[in-house]
Design an enzyme around this catalytic site. Structure first.
Site, short mmCIF file in Angstrom:
data_model
loop_
_atom_site.label_atom_id
_atom_site.label_comp_id
_atom_site.label_asym_id
_atom_site.label_seq_id
_atom_site.Cartn_x
_atom_site.Cartn_y
_atom_site.Cartn_z
CB THR A 83 -11.20 -40.32 -10.58
OG1 THR A 83 -10.75 -41.29 -9.61
CG2 THR A 83 -11.08 -38.94 -9.99
N GLY A 84 -12.29 -42.14 -12.80
CA GLY A 84 -11.99 -43.41 -13.46
C GLY A 84 -12.95 -44.55 -13.22
CB THR A 124 -14.25 -45.05 -8.20
OG1 THR A 124 -13.07 -45.75 -7.78
CG2 THR A 124 -15.21 -44.95 -7.03
NE ARG A 135 3.47 -41.46 -14.87
CZ ARG A 135 4.81 -41.48 -14.79
NH1 ARG A 135 5.48 -40.35 -14.66
NH2 ARG A 135 5.48 -42.61 -14.84
CE LYS A 153 -1.25 -28.51 7.05
NZ LYS A 153 -0.27 -27.83 6.18
CE1 TYR A 178 1.23 -65.94 27.21
CE2 TYR A 178 -1.14 -66.14 27.49
CZ TYR A 178 0.13 -66.71 27.50
OH TYR A 178 0.27 -68.04 27.79
CG HIS A 204 11.46 -72.51 27.03
ND1 HIS A 204 10.41 -71.64 27.26
CD2 HIS A 204 11.17 -73.64 27.72
CE1 HIS A 204 9.54 -72.22 28.09
NE2 HIS A 204 9.98 -73.43 28.38
NE ARG A 206 33.28 -70.45 23.68
CZ ARG A 206 32.19 -70.33 22.94
NH1 ARG A 206 31.62 -71.40 22.41
NH2 ARG A 206 31.67 -69.16 22.71
CG ASP A 229 38.61 -74.28 29.89
OD1 ASP A 229 38.59 -74.07 28.66
OD2 ASP A 229 38.05 -73.55 30.72
#
Length: 506
Positions: A32-33, A35, A62, A135, A213, A272, A429, A460
């Site tokens: 098509t088109g 291509t 479309r 499919k 890894y 880290h 904490r 504390d």
């Protein structure tokens, strides 16, 4: 019947030799088109799809392949006599190979096109042909990637056709591609109606690279980039150094998010998945020196990020120690010359700002999704009798911007735009506070302020902070025992500020 191949692609890389190969092996080629024109102009015998359907392309292209003559030829089961009788009755020839690229919807995202323009890049015929072919992989070879031409050629040369295993593999690729393609469209449309958490979570990530890894050598890993959204860790420029690891990329992300918090020139060192030094100042050389001073031991083998261009002077300091990565939005040519003396040092240039809207945490059998923590409180409630000085307030805000990126429970101790002690990832904490304060006191004994990512459940932390020279405190507030901490601050004559916004990072 003569074998047929339908080709409709936007990426014409290696297409001509592949089409010539199919033609040499007695395939009739439909197209098509653009291509069709490309193949015809290059001497390939090709039939236009409209000559097969006996129906012209309509609606500005479309509708061109949505026709029984095409989908019947793709979907018919060759082993089903009724299917084959139906094809003969309607004079439809089977289509054995389908080669299709989709309209470049991914590529057009974030390019400023209007909604009407973006809609025209939603492919309908392409996905329909791909899904039909996939499919019916028992009989049809469907190709979506240029890299797969070689395998198809090899198998046709050796066996006269592709193997069932290859056809099934290619079918899986189709549904992998179309699910991501549909997710991109769904996300684009959902964004326009601000649907933050849709019923189904769309994901469209493309593998960028295999990694050596994962977190540990026995774990496999790969890096995927978001095909829909932009972000600092997407499309970064790899300027030099050995390949990146799983932990490298995660730490790069954290380090750059920290420096992105600041308008001022900023440097952050990460080791880290934890900031081990952060500073702001007037020059990149200055902020690196201050960042290094926070924890000269932990920065060794770490990742260093900047939010401004890295110059030669700073580069000369950076190469004095072993670092894994230096990441910044820009580097001077002189700086890059300096870095060349450390061939394994990775130099990464960031092209995009930090922009993630959501963060994900995988759990076994599920996925937690939340909005990203880009907010920062502009409300500062002074809850003590003593008010912070202007300098203390500046240092408190600086420390609070850092503590947001430290694993909870998190405490940051700082002064003069420089972190001196960072304590994070503690189950208690007070332990985080002790860790941060002890590290800070090794370097400086005056002007220190403390930031906490969450409220104090007991007094504390205040008592320990006061005993060790902390001059001011900032925290979210919200504990049922806030009054105990406020009373403790008043006893020690330390100003404390509540922000009303906690920043847990687990």
């Amino acid at each position: 019947m003569q074998k047929q191949a339908l080709i409709s692609v936007s990426d014409k890389t290696n297409l001509l030799p592949f089409a010539q190969f199919l033609q040499a092996h007695k395939y009739k080629i439909l197209s098509t088109g653009g291509t069709f024109k490309f193949l015809q102009d290059n001497g390939v015998e090709v039939t236009e799809v409209k000559d097969v359907t006996q129906f012209p392309e309509i609606l500005d292209g479309r509708v061109k392949t949505l026709h029984p003559a095409i989908h019947g030829g793709i979907l018919a089961r060759r082993s089903d006599d009724k299917h084959m009788d139906t094809l003969r009755e309607h004079q439809i020839n089977p289509i054995d190979i389908v080669v299709v690229n989709l309209y470049p919807f991914f590529e057009k995202l974030n390019t400023g096109l209007s909604e009407a323009e973006m809609i025209e890049f939603i492919d309908i015929g392409g996905p329909s042909m791909l899904r039909s072919s996939a499919k019916n992989f028992q009989d049809v070879t469907v190709i979506t990637e240029v890299e797969d031409y070689a395998l198809v050629e090899k198998e046709i040369k050796e066996n006269g056709e592709t193997s069932l295993a290859t056809r099934k593999k290619f079918a899986a690729k189709v549904f992998n591609l179309t699910s991501a393609y549909d997710a991109a469209i769904s996300t684009y449309l959902s964004d326009s109606i601000e649907e933050e958490f849709p019923k189904y979570l769309e994901t469209a990530y493309e593998k960028q690279m295999d990694l050596r890894y994962g977190e540990n050598p026995h774990q496999k890993a790969a890096y995927y980039v978001d095909k829909i959204k932009s972000g600092a860790m997407k499309d970064f420029v790899y300027l030099q150094g050995k390949e990146l690891s799983f932990n490298n990329i995660r730490d790069m992300d954290l380090a750059y998010k920290v420096v992105a918090e600041f308008e001022e020139t900023c440097c952050c060192a990460v080791k880290h998945s934890t900031p081990c030094g952060v500073a702001i100042g007037d020059t990149v050389a200055e902020v690196y020196e201050k960042t290094y001073a926070c924890d000269p031991m932990s920065i060794f083998g770490g990742i260093v990020a900047f939010n401004k261009e890295v110059d030669e002077k700073t580069a000369r300091e950076l190469v004095k120690i072993f670092l894994e990565i230096v990441i910044a939005p820009a580097f001077t040519e002189d700086a890059l010359e300096v870095f060349k003396q450390k061939k394994n040092l990775r130099i990464i240039q960031v092209k995009h700002p930090v922009s993630d809207k959501q963060s994900y945490v995988k759990v076994d059998g599920g996925l937690l999704v939340q909005s990203s923590d880009h907010q920062f409180s502009n409300t500062f409630d002074i809850v003590t009798k003593v008010e912070p000085t202007k300098k203390q307030m500046t240092d408190l805000i600086f420390a609070q911007k850092i503590v947001k990126w430290v694993k909870s429970n998190a405490i940051v101790v700082a002064t003069n735009g420089q972190a001196y002690g960072i304590g994070g990832g503690q189950t208690n904490r007070i332990w985080a506070a002790q860790q941060a304060i002890e590290r800070a006191k090794e370097k400086v004994n005056e002007g220190l302020v403390l930031a906490s990512d969450a409220f104090f459940p007991f007094r504390d932390v205040v008592d320990y902070a006061a005993e060790n020279g902390i001059q001011a405190i900032i925290q979210p507030g919200g504990s049922v025992k806030d009054e105990d901490s406020i009373e403790a601050c008043n006893e020690h004559q330390i100003p404390m500020v509540f922000t009303g916004m906690r920043h847990f990072m687990h």
